[in-house]
Motif scaffolding. Structure first.
Motif: not given
Length: 216
Positions: A142-167
């Motif tokens: 998984v790749k998580i973008g800068a300044n993202s806020v992750v509060i939910k599970n993230v599936p494998p092989n995903s990229t998430v960004i945002g506040v709150p973070a979204r796939v």
């Protein structure tokens, strides 16, 4: 423990092009210093040694600006780039070959008991300033973008960004690299505005066509 330390040292050269020599990394890299002290503190904690592990953790925080609880579980090949402001909570679990940039928090929400910090899989990359909160699970690659806020599970092989973070990207196979191009991450909000602007342009064209066909 010694094998893990060797893997951590190797990870610096694998992922930091600025690293030029082992001596330089050992003497000047705060992320490596914090991780070295954590390895010792965690080993002592595993033998139920009182006080000393937490004292070492606080010493590392004072020396490096990086706080890693000695009870956290961290795999091999771990790399903290720059590292100032990184916080890793007591029940956090980190897989192998994970990369954290400065300002990352693996924290809790302040409400749970027991497992209250996140679990990161293998080959995870977390961008600068990102916050991963609660007893959630982040899948492998998984790749998580800068300044993202992750509060939910993230599936494998995903990229998430945002506040709150979204796939915003999911692949059925492992991402080919372990770095993150922070300048080319998609922006879903900007994309949505662009789509709305395009819809407005098309609506204006239809109105102009209708007006041109009116007899008056």
């Amino acid at each position: 423990m010694l094998k893990a330390i060797r893997q951590d040292l190797k990870a610096v050269f694998d992922r930091d092009p600025a690293a030029t020599s082992r001596l330089e990394v050992i003497l000047t890299y705060a992320g490596f210093h914090a991780l070295l002290i954590y390895r010792i503190a965690h080993w002592l904690k595993s033998y139920n040694v009182p006080f000393v592990p937490r004292a070492l953790s606080q010493l590392a925080r004072w020396l490096t600006g990086i706080e890693i609880h000695p009870s956290a579980k961290i795999g091999t090949g771990f790399f903290i780039d720059h590292g100032m402001g990184v916080v890793i909570g007591e029940t956090a679990e980190v897989g192998d070959y994970v990369t954290l940039f400065q300002g990352v928090t693996l924290g809790g929400t302040g409400k749970e008991r027991g497992k209250r910090h996140p679990t990161l899989g293998n080959h995870v990359v977390v961008g600068a300033g990102a916050k991963i909160l609660g007893g959630i699970k982040i899948g492998d690659n998984v790749k998580i973008g800068a300044n993202s806020v992750v509060i939910k599970n993230v599936p494998p092989n995903s990229t998430v960004i945002g506040v709150p973070a979204r796939v915003i990207k999911t692949q059925g196979e492992r991402l080919p690299d372990v770095t993150m191009d922070q300048t080319n991450l998609p922006d879903p909000i900007s994309d949505r505005f662009a789509a709305l602007e395009q819809e407005l342009i098309e609506l204006r064209k239809k109105l102009e066509q209708r007006d041109s066909q009116l007899p008056f």
